[in-house]
Design a protein around this motif. Sequence first.
Motif, PDB file in Angstrom:
ATOM      1  N   TYR A   1       0.834  -1.207   0.000  1.00 20.66           N
ATOM      2  CA  TYR A   1       0.000   0.000   0.000  1.00 20.66           C
ATOM      3  C   TYR A   1       0.868   1.256   0.000  1.00 20.66           C
ATOM      4  CZ  TYR A   1      -3.659  -3.314   1.081  1.00 20.66           C
ATOM      5  OH  TYR A   1      -4.528  -4.376   1.030  1.00 20.66           O
ATOM      6  N   GLY A   2       1.959   1.215  -0.763  1.00 21.44           N
ATOM      7  CA  GLY A   2       2.862   2.362  -0.809  1.00 21.44           C
ATOM      8  C   GLY A   2       3.609   2.563   0.498  1.00 21.44           C
ATOM      9  N   GLY A   3       3.741   1.503   1.277  1.00 26.14           N
ATOM     10  CA  GLY A   3       4.446   1.582   2.553  1.00 26.14           C
ATOM     11  C   GLY A   3       3.547   1.767   3.758  1.00 26.14           C
ATOM     12  N   VAL A   4       2.283   2.107   3.545  1.00 26.38           N
ATOM     13  CA  VAL A   4       1.347   2.260   4.666  1.00 26.38           C
ATOM     14  C   VAL A   4       1.204   0.897   5.338  1.00 26.38           C
ATOM     15  CG1 VAL A   4      -1.067   2.758   5.262  1.00 26.38           C
ATOM     16  CG2 VAL A   4       0.129   4.178   3.586  1.00 26.38           C
ATOM     17  N   PRO A   5       1.241   0.859   6.640  1.00 28.37           N
ATOM     18  CA  PRO A   5       1.265   1.938   7.628  1.00 28.37           C
ATOM     19  C   PRO A   5       2.693   2.367   7.958  1.00 28.37           C
ATOM     20  CG  PRO A   5       1.011  -0.120   8.782  1.00 28.37           C
ATOM     21  CD  PRO A   5       1.066  -0.449   7.306  1.00 28.37           C
TER      22      PRO A   5
ATOM     23  N   PHE B   1       1.977   1.926  16.528  1.00 23.10           N
ATOM     24  CA  PHE B   1       0.855   1.598  17.401  1.00 23.10           C
ATOM     25  C   PHE B   1      -0.490   1.900  16.761  1.00 23.10           C
ATOM     26  CE2 PHE B   1       4.544   2.312  20.113  1.00 23.10           C
ATOM     27  CZ  PHE B   1       4.623   1.052  20.688  1.00 23.10           C
ATOM     28  N   PHE B   2      -0.531   2.887  15.859  1.00 24.07           N
ATOM     29  CA  PHE B   2      -1.754   3.187  15.121  1.00 24.07           C
ATOM     30  C   PHE B   2      -1.711   2.621  13.707  1.00 24.07           C
ATOM     31  CE2 PHE B   2      -2.119   7.108  17.999  1.00 24.07           C
ATOM     32  CZ  PHE B   2      -2.889   6.415  18.921  1.00 24.07           C
ATOM     33  N   GLY B   3      -0.785   1.700  13.451  1.00 23.46           N
ATOM     34  CA  GLY B   3      -0.665   1.070  12.143  1.00 23.46           C
ATOM     35  C   GLY B   3      -1.948   0.410  11.670  1.00 23.46           C
ATOM     36  N   PRO B   4      -2.616  -0.374  12.546  1.00 27.76           N
ATOM     37  CA  PRO B   4      -3.884  -0.970  12.100  1.00 27.76           C
ATOM     38  C   PRO B   4      -4.919   0.075  11.689  1.00 27.76           C
ATOM     39  CG  PRO B   4      -3.073  -2.123  14.034  1.00 27.76           C
ATOM     40  CD  PRO B   4      -2.188  -0.914  13.840  1.00 27.76           C
ATOM     41  N   GLN B   5      -4.990   1.194  12.398  1.00 28.04           N
ATOM     42  CA  GLN B   5      -5.940   2.248  12.044  1.00 28.04           C
ATOM     43  C   GLN B   5      -5.569   2.896  10.714  1.00 28.04           C
ATOM     44  OE1 GLN B   5      -4.608   1.701  15.007  1.00 28.04           O
ATOM     45  NE2 GLN B   5      -6.150   1.905  16.601  1.00 28.04           N
ATOM     46  N   GLU B   6      -4.260   3.025  10.442  1.00 22.71           N
ATOM     47  CA  GLU B   6      -3.838   3.569   9.146  1.00 22.71           C
ATOM     48  C   GLU B   6      -4.312   2.672   8.012  1.00 22.71           C
ATOM     49  OE1 GLU B   6       0.220   5.272   8.580  1.00 22.71           O
ATOM     50  OE2 GLU B   6       0.481   4.608  10.662  1.00 22.71           O
ATOM     51  N   LEU B   7      -4.189   1.363   8.205  1.00 25.81           N
ATOM     52  CA  LEU B   7      -4.637   0.422   7.176  1.00 25.81           C
ATOM     53  C   LEU B   7      -6.153   0.480   7.001  1.00 25.81           C
ATOM     54  CD1 LEU B   7      -2.273  -2.564   7.936  1.00 25.81           C
ATOM     55  CD2 LEU B   7      -2.316  -1.182   5.841  1.00 25.81           C
ATOM     56  N   GLU B   8      -6.888   0.574   8.094  1.00 27.07           N
ATOM     57  CA  GLU B   8      -8.339   0.676   8.004  1.00 27.07           C
ATOM     58  C   GLU B   8      -8.748   1.949   7.270  1.00 27.07           C
ATOM     59  OE1 GLU B   8      -9.524   0.244  12.082  1.00 27.07           O
ATOM     60  OE2 GLU B   8      -8.992  -1.885  12.103  1.00 27.07           O
ATOM     61  N   ALA B   9      -8.012   3.038   7.494  1.00 28.30           N
ATOM     62  CA  ALA B   9      -8.344   4.320   6.867  1.00 28.30           C
ATOM     63  C   ALA B   9      -8.188   4.282   5.347  1.00 28.30           C
ATOM     64  CB  ALA B   9      -7.477   5.439   7.450  1.00 28.30           C
ATOM     65  N   ILE B  10      -7.337   3.399   4.826  1.00 24.78           N
ATOM     66  CA  ILE B  10      -7.172   3.318   3.370  1.00 24.78           C
ATOM     67  C   ILE B  10      -7.937   2.135   2.785  1.00 24.78           C
ATOM     68  CG2 ILE B  10      -4.939   4.491   3.385  1.00 24.78           C
ATOM     69  CD1 ILE B  10      -3.686   1.661   2.890  1.00 24.78           C
ATOM     70  N   GLY B  11      -8.791   1.498   3.593  1.00 25.49           N
ATOM     71  CA  GLY B  11      -9.622   0.406   3.097  1.00 25.49           C
ATOM     72  C   GLY B  11      -8.967  -0.961   3.151  1.00 25.49           C
ATOM     73  N   ALA B  12      -7.838  -1.079   3.839  1.00 29.96           N
ATOM     74  CA  ALA B  12      -7.129  -2.361   3.912  1.00 29.96           C
ATOM     75  C   ALA B  12      -7.452  -3.134   5.191  1.00 29.96           C
ATOM     76  CB  ALA B  12      -5.624  -2.134   3.803  1.00 29.96           C
ATOM     77  N   GLY B  13      -8.465  -2.697   5.930  1.00 27.72           N
ATOM     78  CA  GLY B  13      -8.855  -3.381   7.166  1.00 27.72           C
ATOM     79  C   GLY B  13      -9.221  -4.842   6.962  1.00 27.72           C
ATOM     80  N   PRO B  14     -10.014  -5.179   5.923  1.00 31.20           N
ATOM     81  CA  PRO B  14     -10.362  -6.589   5.717  1.00 31.20           C
ATOM     82  C   PRO B  14      -9.132  -7.478   5.471  1.00 31.20           C
ATOM     83  CG  PRO B  14     -11.897  -5.196   4.535  1.00 31.20           C
ATOM     84  CD  PRO B  14     -10.801  -4.293   5.058  1.00 31.20           C
TER      85      PRO B  14
END
Length: 188
Positions: free
Chosen positions: A143-147, A151-164
């Motif tokens: 995802y271009g390096g995201v997250p 500690f907020f890495g999971p939230q960063e992934l959820e914010a770009i739609g990668a939560g699933p």
Amino acid sequence: MSDGAPFPWLDMACTLALVGGGVFGMEMWARWAHKALWHDFEPGWSLHKSHHEPRVGPFEANDVYALVNAIPAMGLCLYGFITPSLAGSLCFGAGLGITLFGIMYMFIHDGLVHRRFPVGPIADLPSMKRIVVAHRIHHTEKYGGVPFGMFFGPQELEAIGAGPELDRLVAEAEAASKRAAAAGSSSK
């Protein structure tokens, strides 16, 4: 305080507030610095790329970044320790917050995620499993390096739609861990 002066409640409250603020602020700083200074800025990448390559030996060039944050934290703590005033309390609180973030980061990132040393039972906590998988996704560059945060890495992934995908990978990691534990207990 042995001279009869009242307890410095304001100083203590400010110190504690800055400890928490220092920890939170360091996650925000690390997230920004990780992307802007370590990935997108060539001189920063020249050190950080060692972290994205197989490590040879106990250290990597990227470890220098720990010192970059530790030196100001030690300076703030020292100044705050020898300066008996509200300003000293604020500096000590900020330095202690930076230090606590560094300790947490070391245990989670270097110990839990990259297995540079054992961390004990924290590996079994569901929130830690999500952080580990999120950081491993960072290393894939999918995802271009995201997250870029820890500690907020999971939230960063959820914010770009990668939560699933994060949820799926966490479930796969848990299943693999259970299979390994079952195989280990059946071989005894």
